[in-house]
Design an enzyme around this catalytic site. Structure first.
Site, mmCIF file in Angstrom:
data_model
loop_
_atom_site.group_PDB
_atom_site.id
_atom_site.type_symbol
_atom_site.label_atom_id
_atom_site.label_comp_id
_atom_site.label_asym_id
_atom_site.label_seq_id
_atom_site.Cartn_x
_atom_site.Cartn_y
_atom_site.Cartn_z
ATOM 1 C CB THR A 131 108.266 53.438 68.345
ATOM 2 O OG1 THR A 131 109.162 54.619 68.247
ATOM 3 C CG2 THR A 131 108.339 52.759 69.624
ATOM 4 N N GLY A 135 113.235 55.711 73.981
ATOM 5 C CA GLY A 135 112.694 56.866 74.978
ATOM 6 C C GLY A 135 111.024 56.698 75.137
ATOM 7 C CG ASP A 193 101.856 60.129 63.857
ATOM 8 O OD1 ASP A 193 103.047 60.042 64.024
ATOM 9 O OD2 ASP A 193 101.399 61.136 63.250
ATOM 10 C CG ASP A 280 109.392 66.110 76.275
ATOM 11 O OD1 ASP A 280 108.546 66.574 75.754
ATOM 12 O OD2 ASP A 280 109.854 64.997 76.749
#
EC number: 3.6.1.66
Length: 324
Positions: A131, A135, A193, A280
């Site tokens: 990735t 974050g 994923d 979130d």
């Protein structure tokens, strides 16, 4: 000595400890378990010259978790800086530049593999996270740091091509990324994923979570679209959802390792909280009232789909790592 009671409870491992007048431990289990724990316990304390540590083992499936718990107790009690690191299937205990203990798996490990130390960068096991998201990498770094592993991400490899996520399931996408990047780099790679599944939307946004609002998707646009899709769903029970993670670890000439986990909750009616990322701020955790964005990093790691998946992974990872 402090009167603190130390506790660590994760899947398959539950330890309690304190500092008293002498070293002592008890454990549930058979004689083989007792002898294995006794060996680790006494070798560590003797090597580190620690007295007064008392340990009670309720359940243990991971030597690494036990050593990490004991070292954390010692560091807190004596303000030391001992580290536990995984390296080529072994567990190393060190402080500053001094190596105190090498704990090998029952089946051992090859000398050629273990002593492949051509430079300092080869010391300690490294996982490349597939990735660019800092974050997401931060969460993995906090989780894997406790497990003695160093973490890199794709920002450390700017020349790698982008891997298209063309799979129709979380596992297909995670496997595609991990296996492709592992072949290109020759490194051990972990790909997650993850996505949000909303029951009222038939599991959407699912594998399209990151681009739910279109090709120019942002977190804010995705959240706005999700609220729009649920605008006429008023009953909390019908707003049920799960964060899902599939983790795939790949390495050259190995069968990939796959684990999955889910985090149940509900979709709120407005964003709340400043932490986290993605959905979130809308995801109400479990049966409570706080969103994932209102949790601290430690709270989220303990509860989240990704935290659960990583803990599952580390139960089977050491054995997988040693397999040919």
């Amino acid at each position: 000595m402090t009167k603190t009671i130390f506790e660590s409870k994760t899947e398959g491992n539950w330890f309690l400890g304190s500092f008293q007048a002498f070293n002592y431990f008890t454990c549930f289990g058979n004689d083989e378990s007792y002898e294995a724990i006794q060996d680790v316990f006494h070798r560590l304390l003797s090597t580190l010259k620690v007295e007064g540590l008392q340990l009670h083992v309720v359940q243990m499936t991971s030597d690494f978790q036990l050593l990490a718990f004991l070292v954390d107790m010692i560091n807190q009690e004596y303000s030391r800086h001992i580290k536990v690191t995984q390296h080529k299937g072994a567990i190393l205990v060190s402080e500053d530049d001094q190596l105190f203990l090498v704990h090998l798996p029952k089946e051992g490990t090859s000398l050629e593999k273990f002593f492949d130390l051509k430079n300092d960068n080869n010391f300690g096991d490294t996982i490349l996270i597939a990735t660019h998201n800092e974050g997401k990498t931060k969460e993995f770094r906090e989780l894997f740091g406790k497990l003695g592993l160093k973490v890199e991400n794709l920002n450390d490899y700017p020349d790698l091509p982008e891997v298209e996520e063309t799979g129709m399931t979380f596992e297909e996408n995670a496997r595609l990324k991990a296996e492709t990047i592992s072949k290109l780099t020759g490194k051990m790679v972990i790909s997650d994923d993850s996505g949000l599944k909303v029951d009222a939307l038939g599991g959407l946004p699912g594998v399209w979570s990151a681009r739910f609002s279109g090709p120019d998707a942002t977190d804010a646009r995705n959240n706005a679209k999700l609220l729009h899709e649920l605008a006429m769903v008023f009953d909390k029970e019908r707003r049920s959802a799960q964060f899902h993670t599939t983790l795939v670890v790949s390495a050259p000439n190995k069968e990939s390792l796959v684990v999955e986990a889910e985090w149940p909750g509900y979709i709120g009616t407005e964003p709340k909280g400043e932490n986290g990322f993605g959905y979130d701020p809308l995801f109400i955790v479990g049966e409570g009232s706080r969103t994932a964005a209102e949790l601290s990093a430690q709270e989220k790691n303990n509860l989240s789909h990704r935290g659960q998946a990583v803990r599952k992974l580390m139960e089977v990872f050491p054995k997988w790592q040693l397999e040919n």
